[in-house]
Design a protein around this motif. Structure first.
Motif, PDB file in Angstrom:
ATOM      1  N   THR A   1      32.012  27.298  34.735  1.00  0.00           N
ATOM      2  CA  THR A   1      32.041  26.817  33.359  1.00  0.00           C
ATOM      3  C   THR A   1      30.829  27.400  32.651  1.00  0.00           C
ATOM      4  OG1 THR A   1      33.135  24.739  33.942  1.00  0.00           O
ATOM      5  CG2 THR A   1      31.933  24.793  31.861  1.00  0.00           C
ATOM      6  N   VAL A   2      31.058  28.048  31.518  1.00  0.00           N
ATOM      7  CA  VAL A   2      29.948  28.616  30.758  1.00  0.00           C
ATOM      8  C   VAL A   2      29.200  27.476  30.066  1.00  0.00           C
ATOM      9  CG1 VAL A   2      29.298  30.127  28.844  1.00  0.00           C
ATOM     10  CG2 VAL A   2      31.122  30.817  30.418  1.00  0.00           C
ATOM     11  N   LEU A   3      27.892  27.420  30.276  1.00  0.00           N
ATOM     12  CA  LEU A   3      27.035  26.429  29.615  1.00  0.00           C
ATOM     13  C   LEU A   3      26.312  27.152  28.482  1.00  0.00           C
ATOM     14  CD1 LEU A   3      25.838  23.579  29.488  1.00  0.00           C
ATOM     15  CD2 LEU A   3      24.087  24.332  31.136  1.00  0.00           C
ATOM     16  N   ASP A   4      26.788  26.944  27.276  1.00  0.00           N
ATOM     17  CA  ASP A   4      26.323  27.681  26.105  1.00  0.00           C
ATOM     18  C   ASP A   4      25.173  26.908  25.448  1.00  0.00           C
ATOM     19  OD1 ASP A   4      26.084  28.794  23.450  1.00  0.00           O
ATOM     20  OD2 ASP A   4      28.036  29.722  23.747  1.00  0.00           O
ATOM     21  N   LEU A   5      24.005  27.561  25.327  1.00  0.00           N
ATOM     22  CA  LEU A   5      22.801  26.910  24.810  1.00  0.00           C
ATOM     23  C   LEU A   5      22.466  27.335  23.384  1.00  0.00           C
ATOM     24  CD1 LEU A   5      20.571  27.329  28.013  1.00  0.00           C
ATOM     25  CD2 LEU A   5      22.201  25.505  27.494  1.00  0.00           C
ATOM     26  N   ARG A   6      23.410  27.945  22.685  1.00  0.00           N
ATOM     27  CA  ARG A   6      23.108  28.497  21.358  1.00  0.00           C
ATOM     28  C   ARG A   6      22.711  27.425  20.341  1.00  0.00           C
ATOM     29  NH1 ARG A   6      28.752  30.998  19.416  1.00  0.00           N
ATOM     30  NH2 ARG A   6      28.886  31.453  21.656  1.00  0.00           N
ATOM     31  N   HIS A   7      23.142  26.183  20.581  1.00  0.00           N
ATOM     32  CA  HIS A   7      22.804  25.109  19.641  1.00  0.00           C
ATOM     33  C   HIS A   7      21.444  24.476  19.920  1.00  0.00           C
ATOM     34  CE1 HIS A   7      26.710  25.594  17.978  1.00  0.00           C
ATOM     35  NE2 HIS A   7      27.349  25.113  19.024  1.00  0.00           N
ATOM     36  N   MET A   8      20.758  24.927  20.953  1.00  0.00           N
ATOM     37  CA  MET A   8      19.388  24.465  21.219  1.00  0.00           C
ATOM     38  C   MET A   8      18.439  25.365  20.428  1.00  0.00           C
ATOM     39  SD  MET A   8      19.453  23.456  25.286  1.00  0.00           S
ATOM     40  CE  MET A   8      17.796  22.756  25.156  1.00  0.00           C
ATOM     41  N   THR A   9      18.222  25.020  19.165  1.00  0.00           N
ATOM     42  CA  THR A   9      17.554  25.925  18.219  1.00  0.00           C
ATOM     43  C   THR A   9      16.207  25.395  17.721  1.00  0.00           C
ATOM     44  OG1 THR A   9      18.804  24.907  16.405  1.00  0.00           O
ATOM     45  CG2 THR A   9      19.749  26.885  17.425  1.00  0.00           C
ATOM     46  N   ARG A  10      15.636  24.443  18.427  1.00  0.00           N
ATOM     47  CA  ARG A  10      14.361  23.897  17.960  1.00  0.00           C
ATOM     48  C   ARG A  10      13.194  24.817  18.300  1.00  0.00           C
ATOM     49  NH1 ARG A  10      13.241  18.824  20.907  1.00  0.00           N
ATOM     50  NH2 ARG A  10      11.332  18.848  19.657  1.00  0.00           N
ATOM     51  N   ILE A  11      12.313  24.999  17.321  1.00  0.00           N
ATOM     52  CA  ILE A  11      10.985  25.549  17.594  1.00  0.00           C
ATOM     53  C   ILE A  11      10.103  24.321  17.763  1.00  0.00           C
ATOM     54  CG2 ILE A  11       9.078  26.951  16.721  1.00  0.00           C
ATOM     55  CD1 ILE A  11      11.122  28.558  15.126  1.00  0.00           C
ATOM     56  N   ARG A  12       9.873  23.937  19.004  1.00  0.00           N
ATOM     57  CA  ARG A  12       9.214  22.658  19.270  1.00  0.00           C
ATOM     58  C   ARG A  12       7.754  22.657  18.851  1.00  0.00           C
ATOM     59  NH1 ARG A  12      11.212  20.998  25.368  1.00  0.00           N
ATOM     60  NH2 ARG A  12      13.480  21.235  25.064  1.00  0.00           N
ATOM     61  N   THR A  13       7.089  23.781  19.073  1.00  0.00           N
ATOM     62  CA  THR A  13       5.667  23.893  18.744  1.00  0.00           C
ATOM     63  C   THR A  13       5.421  25.269  18.150  1.00  0.00           C
ATOM     64  OG1 THR A  13       5.084  22.501  20.629  1.00  0.00           O
ATOM     65  CG2 THR A  13       3.314  23.798  19.656  1.00  0.00           C
ATOM     66  N   LEU A  14       4.640  25.321  17.087  1.00  0.00           N
ATOM     67  CA  LEU A  14       4.160  26.596  16.556  1.00  0.00           C
ATOM     68  C   LEU A  14       2.676  26.419  16.269  1.00  0.00           C
ATOM     69  CD1 LEU A  14       4.867  29.461  15.730  1.00  0.00           C
ATOM     70  CD2 LEU A  14       5.403  28.626  13.443  1.00  0.00           C
ATOM     71  N   ASP A  15       1.869  26.835  17.197  1.00  0.00           N
ATOM     72  CA  ASP A  15       0.419  26.653  17.110  1.00  0.00           C
ATOM     73  C   ASP A  15      -0.197  27.923  16.521  1.00  0.00           C
ATOM     74  OD1 ASP A  15      -2.366  26.459  17.617  1.00  0.00           O
ATOM     75  OD2 ASP A  15      -1.985  25.019  19.228  1.00  0.00           O
ATOM     76  N   LEU A  16      -0.532  27.860  15.227  1.00  0.00           N
ATOM     77  CA  LEU A  16      -1.074  29.027  14.540  1.00  0.00           C
ATOM     78  C   LEU A  16      -2.576  29.167  14.715  1.00  0.00           C
ATOM     79  CD1 LEU A  16       1.017  28.860  11.246  1.00  0.00           C
ATOM     80  CD2 LEU A  16       1.437  30.238  13.289  1.00  0.00           C
ATOM     81  N   ASP A  17      -3.186  28.191  15.352  1.00  0.00           N
ATOM     82  CA  ASP A  17      -4.604  28.322  15.688  1.00  0.00           C
ATOM     83  C   ASP A  17      -4.781  29.105  16.978  1.00  0.00           C
ATOM     84  OD1 ASP A  17      -5.591  26.832  13.482  1.00  0.00           O
ATOM     85  OD2 ASP A  17      -5.063  24.973  14.507  1.00  0.00           O
ATOM     86  N   ARG A  18      -3.920  28.816  17.957  1.00  0.00           N
ATOM     87  CA  ARG A  18      -4.070  29.440  19.275  1.00  0.00           C
ATOM     88  C   ARG A  18      -3.058  30.552  19.528  1.00  0.00           C
ATOM     89  NH1 ARG A  18      -3.546  25.292  23.462  1.00  0.00           N
ATOM     90  NH2 ARG A  18      -4.184  27.029  24.785  1.00  0.00           N
ATOM     91  N   GLY A  19      -2.027  30.657  18.685  1.00  0.00           N
ATOM     92  CA  GLY A  19      -1.122  31.789  18.787  1.00  0.00           C
ATOM     93  C   GLY A  19      -0.040  31.678  19.833  1.00  0.00           C
ATOM     94  N   TYR A  20       0.627  30.537  19.882  1.00  0.00           N
ATOM     95  CA  TYR A  20       1.770  30.427  20.782  1.00  0.00           C
ATOM     96  C   TYR A  20       2.841  29.547  20.147  1.00  0.00           C
ATOM     97  CZ  TYR A  20       0.477  25.663  22.315  1.00  0.00           C
ATOM     98  OH  TYR A  20       0.192  24.325  22.362  1.00  0.00           O
ATOM     99  N   ALA A  21       4.058  29.699  20.646  1.00  0.00           N
ATOM    100  CA  ALA A  21       5.178  28.875  20.214  1.00  0.00           C
ATOM    101  C   ALA A  21       5.880  28.353  21.453  1.00  0.00           C
ATOM    102  CB  ALA A  21       6.148  29.678  19.358  1.00  0.00           C
ATOM    103  N   VAL A  22       6.520  27.204  21.325  1.00  0.00           N
ATOM    104  CA  VAL A  22       7.411  26.683  22.358  1.00  0.00           C
ATOM    105  C   VAL A  22       8.788  26.584  21.727  1.00  0.00           C
ATOM    106  CG1 VAL A  22       7.927  24.802  23.947  1.00  0.00           C
ATOM    107  CG2 VAL A  22       5.542  25.415  23.472  1.00  0.00           C
ATOM    108  N   ILE A  23       9.726  27.342  22.270  1.00  0.00           N
ATOM    109  CA  ILE A  23      11.035  27.481  21.637  1.00  0.00           C
ATOM    110  C   ILE A  23      12.151  27.196  22.641  1.00  0.00           C
ATOM    111  CG2 ILE A  23      10.211  29.162  19.945  1.00  0.00           C
ATOM    112  CD1 ILE A  23      11.419  31.376  21.671  1.00  0.00           C
ATOM    113  N   GLU A  24      13.328  26.870  22.097  1.00  0.00           N
ATOM    114  CA  GLU A  24      14.506  26.619  22.919  1.00  0.00           C
ATOM    115  C   GLU A  24      15.372  27.874  22.994  1.00  0.00           C
ATOM    116  OE1 GLU A  24      14.894  21.788  22.320  1.00  0.00           O
ATOM    117  OE2 GLU A  24      16.239  23.086  21.154  1.00  0.00           O
ATOM    118  N   PRO A  25      16.350  27.908  23.904  1.00  0.00           N
ATOM    119  CA  PRO A  25      17.098  29.152  24.159  1.00  0.00           C
ATOM    120  C   PRO A  25      17.920  29.663  22.981  1.00  0.00           C
ATOM    121  CG  PRO A  25      17.332  27.642  26.000  1.00  0.00           C
ATOM    122  CD  PRO A  25      16.649  26.877  24.917  1.00  0.00           C
TER     123      PRO A  25
END
Length: 471
Positions: A67-91
């Motif tokens: 069964t294909v598990l499609d993650l296209r609807h997991m679209t959150r950018i959970r963290t965008l840290d512009l001080d330290r330069g990283y992001a935490v993103i979903e698939p």
């Protein structure tokens, strides 16, 4: 028993697998529920991010019965840290979406030349190469759902989307790259500091000067100029005597190109450009040399799209032109098929020449063209990118697949194994990469993290017992 149907065709015209259907997950909790349900029912899941793994299977599972598990609807950018330069993103976050969020900030994204709407997470887990550096260097940490439904994080990433940096103890981040040990539901991504200046180098050479161009590429790759991005030898077309109607109209087998970005202060980029220019000017067969200020390159310049990539802006126009489609959504049904073969080759003049000769021999034998590229990922190594376009009639498709299989066999024999694979050959990559290689320890990890073999059977690690799809 659930009714199975054939998966949709993919751009590489791989064998169409039988699938049980598609589940869409919108959250980590949805993924956990899907995994636990599959475990109870004795079925297997094949996770995809946006399904744009073109040339290597797109969204098609490795084995039948998944069964294909499609993650296209997991679209959150959970963290965008512009001080330290990283992001935490979903698939489901595309490189376009993240790049747009970074506009006007001190940071930019390491984009690929692929589709702007492709998943950043998916491509990174497949070890894609960006414009500035290999995507593996962007990976900081992961959130993963194991085959038991349990949730774990790696790389110092905590459950609240914070990334303090590497923490004490073993770090299993790389265990989930190109594997089927779990379903990645979030990724910590390192961003690129937005520099004062970005210059794109583009040097073309005559084909008879291939050896001289390789020497120049090697010198650039080892010169350690400040702010050097990922340099490539590209647009090296291997065309059999029979020709190839599938090659792009812009293909010119008589020339080849060295291309790469330089990033940093204006003074630093100027100094690096002078160093690169000196190397290139001393090479035989130089046809043209351009150093483009990416901020002022006009939109009608043939290299405009490449300057966008160097600035962290994805663009699909060149990709659509090569596939002869108006929209990337049409790619898997394009008139031209496309496959990839991706071996790792040492950065060495004689070895690079040998790898080109090996592929050329097989291309002629199978009457099928290829487009070669060497991405300098370190002073020691290149990721070789072989693109095999073909018309999608049965004979051309068969010859293209036969060429890739023969090239893989020849490259393995020469000691140049793939660094990335496709759905037909992924099950054999670990066992075939060296004579007598034992993958028992990896099997042990699979049994620990996914004891029932729920997740992506056949994807590199084959050792789990249990209820899986079948070949």
């Amino acid at each position: 028993m659930e009714t199975e149907a054939l998966a949709d065709p993919d751009l590489g015209d791989h064998r169409r697998r039988h699938v049980r259907g598609t589940l869409f997950a919108g959250s980590t909790a949805d993924v956990q529920d899907a995994v636990r349900t599959a475990d109870r029912h004795g079925t297997a899941l094949y996770p995809v991010s946006t399904g744009r793994n073109w040339g290597m299977g797109s969204r098609t599972p490795v084995t039948d019965g998944c069964t294909v598990l499609d993650l296209r609807h997991m679209t959150r950018i959970r963290t965008l840290d512009l001080d330290r330069g990283y992001a935490v993103i979903e698939p489901g976050v595309s490189q376009r979406e993240l790049a747009q969020r970074l506009e006007g900030t001190p940071w930019m994204l390491n984009v690929t030349a692929g589709c702007a709407d492709a998943s950043f997470v998916g491509n990174t887990l497949e070890r894609g190469d960006g414009t500035i550096r290999a995507r593996s260097q962007d990976l900081l940490g992961l959130e993963v759902v194991l085959g038991t439904g349990e949730l774990m994080t790696t790389g110092g990433l905590d459950r609240h989307g914070r990334l303090p940096g590497s923490v004490a103890g073993p770090d299993l981040t790389r265990a989930f790259v190109q594997s089927n040990l779990g379903v990645v539901t979030a990724m910590g991504v390192g961003l690129i500091p937005r520099p004062e200046a970005i210059t794109l180098i583009n040097a073309t050479f005559t084909r008879p000067a291939l050896g001289s161009a390789i020497d120049a590429l090697t010198r650039i790759g080892r010169a350690a100029f400040a702010g050097t991005g990922l340099f490539r030898l590209k647009e090296l077309f291997i065309v059999p005597e029979s020709g190839s109607p599938a090659l792009p109209e812009t293909a010119d087998p008589e020339v080849l190109t060295i291309q790469g970005p330089l990033l940093g202060s204006r003074a630093g980029v100027k100094a690096a450009e002078e160093g690169v220019r000196d190397i290139v000017a001393g090479a035989d067969g130089l046809v043209s040399y351009r150093a483009l200020d990416t901020a002022t390159t006009p939109a009608d310049d043939p290299l405009y799209a490449r300057t966008l990539f160097a600035r962290g802006i994805p663009d699909c126009r060149s990709l659509r032109q090569g596939l002869r489609v108006n929209s990337c959504d049409q790619a898997d049904r394009a008139a031209v098929g496309w496959m990839m073969f991706l071996p790792v080759v040492p950065l060495d003049h004689d070895i690079l020449i040998r790898s080109i000769d090996i592929f050329s021999t097989e291309a002629e034998r199978h009457g099928t063209a290829g487009m070669l590229e060497f991405n300098v990922t370190s002073p020691h190594s290149t990721n070789m990118v072989v693109q095999i376009p073909f018309m999608r009639d049965p004979d051309s498709t068969h010859r293209a697949h036969s060429l890739r299989a023969a090239a893989r066999k020849a490259f393995l024999a020469a000691g140049f194994p793939p660094y990335r694979s496709n759905i037909d050959q992924a099950p054999d990559e670990i066992a075939d990469r060296a004579f007598g290689y034992l993958d028992g320890p990896l099997d042990g990890l699979k049994r620990l993290f996914d004891p029932a073999g729920v997740i992506a059977p056949g994807r590199y690690i084959n050792g789990a017992d249990g209820r899986r799809g079948s070949k």
